[in-house]
Design an enzyme around this catalytic site. Sequence first.
Site, PDB file in Angstrom:
ATOM      1  N   CYS A  27     -49.519 -25.616   6.887  1.00 56.09           N
ATOM      2  CA  CYS A  27     -49.955 -26.884   7.451  1.00 56.09           C
ATOM      3  C   CYS A  27     -50.672 -26.567   8.760  1.00 56.09           C
ATOM      4  CB  CYS A  27     -48.776 -27.827   7.666  1.00 56.09           C
ATOM      5  SG  CYS A  27     -47.448 -27.095   8.600  1.00 56.09           S
ATOM      6  N   GLY A  59     -45.326 -19.273 -10.878  1.00 53.76           N
ATOM      7  CA  GLY A  59     -45.493 -19.131 -12.319  1.00 53.76           C
ATOM      8  C   GLY A  59     -44.278 -18.667 -13.098  1.00 53.76           C
ATOM      9  N   GLY A 110     -40.934 -23.889 -10.077  1.00 52.42           N
ATOM     10  CA  GLY A 110     -41.548 -25.160  -9.701  1.00 52.42           C
ATOM     11  C   GLY A 110     -42.042 -25.911 -10.911  1.00 52.42           C
TER      12      GLY A 110
END
Lengths: 313, 262
Positions: free
Chosen positions: A139, A253, A274
């Site tokens: 960020c 992945g 994820g």
Amino acid sequence: MPAGYPHQNSVVFMLETDICGLRLENPTILASGILGNVGSSLRRVARAGAGAVVTKSIGKQAREGYKNPTVIKIEQGYLNAIGLANPGVDDFGEEIKTAKEGGVPVIGSIFGFSVREFVSVAGKMEDHGVDALELNLSCPNVGKAGAFFSTTEELTYEVVKAVKDSVSIPVIAKLTANTGDIVAIAKACERAGCDAVTAINTLKAMKIDIVAGMPVLGNKIGGLSGPCIKPVAVASVYEIVKETGLPVIGCGGVTTGEDAVEFLMAGARAVQIGVGVADRGIGIFRKVAGEIEEFMKDHGYRSLEELIGAAQG
Amino acid sequence: MTDGVYTVKIKDIVKETKNIKTFRLDLDLPALPGQYIMLWVPGYDEKPLSISYPGRDMGVTVLRKGATTARLHDMKRGDILGVRGPFGRAFKITGERLIAVGGGVGMAPIAPLAEKAIEMGREITVIIGAVTKSELLFVDRLERAGAEIIITTDDGTCGMKCFTTHALEKELEKGRYDECFTCGPEIMMYKVLEIAKRHGLPTQVSMERYFKCGIGICGACVMDDGGLRVCKEGPNFRDVEIEKFKDFGKYTRDASGKKVYW
């Protein structure tokens, strides 16, 4: 152990791992940004077999994030641009409390637009009871012309050091491969006293719909994840393990036990899952753990320690 | 099934009421009643919408509400929209004598449900509710399909002057139904569930929450306390599931994940 676990006692023994003081019954961890905004959702994933869970990245204030489309499927992966949507740290205590009922370590992912914000959110998350922190460094640092924390050694060092000095729970930094030298960034983390790193965050990417003639994501540019980024992630893990003494969590992945084994052999002590949840459902954690165990039995590995770093020459 | 975003042309637009339009797309999308798509209005936003016409020239029926639906309402035949889906768990018809309650644009998934039920040889009564006569949705369509229809309007300009729930209460006293379905404002559905339960009727509710991914990974639409995902395990839930929700009829969550009480 929850009822219905396929290989009860042996799994607990064979798949146990630890990372910066956190003890995990199996090396699968829910990655940040997936089902992590609400306590009951994190608890559900924990009960579905994840070894630990990471919350959605939480910041100082509530943020609605970008407009949809925020998540789209592409060939071999997913693109997302959520825009750091989160309910704000002050309202998150109740969610953490519920998440902890899941009985596995809860890692609080945090972000900030300044070092001061990181430190403030870190302290509040520690008070909420998280077992460790994962710093989402992808960020912009608003005070320094918007440079991303994760892309320079100086900013990474500064923020990791400041958070480390202010909390007593383990601090994990999540690193991006969108940088010249991820190993140099990892070394900066190590110098700052970081307890572990997660590698890697999503890769900058875009999808253009050629009929509409415009990018599909609301934010136009987003982050790529899923099977297509796995080789990049494995290489990053391998190099960081080789060049630093930091414990590493692999991310990028992981869909099957074989994927997880690859990361473990590269030297990761645990893996995060994820978007694999989209392909195999919430049961993916238990499935992957079972597949790792099966692989170990088939190939004569007696403990996870034997597997971790096996491919490091 | 379109995994990624599938862009198609608008084939036809039907003005249903003053504020509701149906958009038929140049797309053959087999789907079951109660399923939804994520509809991308390029350059604006992407919204979850119940499929009001499954199959050939798939259609969605949309209330003009915010900037994105306003843009959609201004679009013309031939304009481009993006589709992901169909997603979600459909309504499941198990009863013989069904009753369905649709409030406002909540009729969108109820209409294909009624058509499917009749096709399967079931009896169905549909309570169609709206604020006023000109906002009633799919009355002619369901008459043609052979459903029994009860109309309620808040202002009494058509049918009974009451809420759908009052009409339901009265109808259930007849005791001839064995399954109930509902879609509409959450407060209405909350009451429908209460009334149906009192009459011992199993009920399925079409839930609405803020969606982002539509594929069960972002966690924006989860219900407390079990963490069920409206986009994936829903949007249609059974009464036994809903009774465990702490938030149904009480609060929803905005795009940030913050609780917003009704």
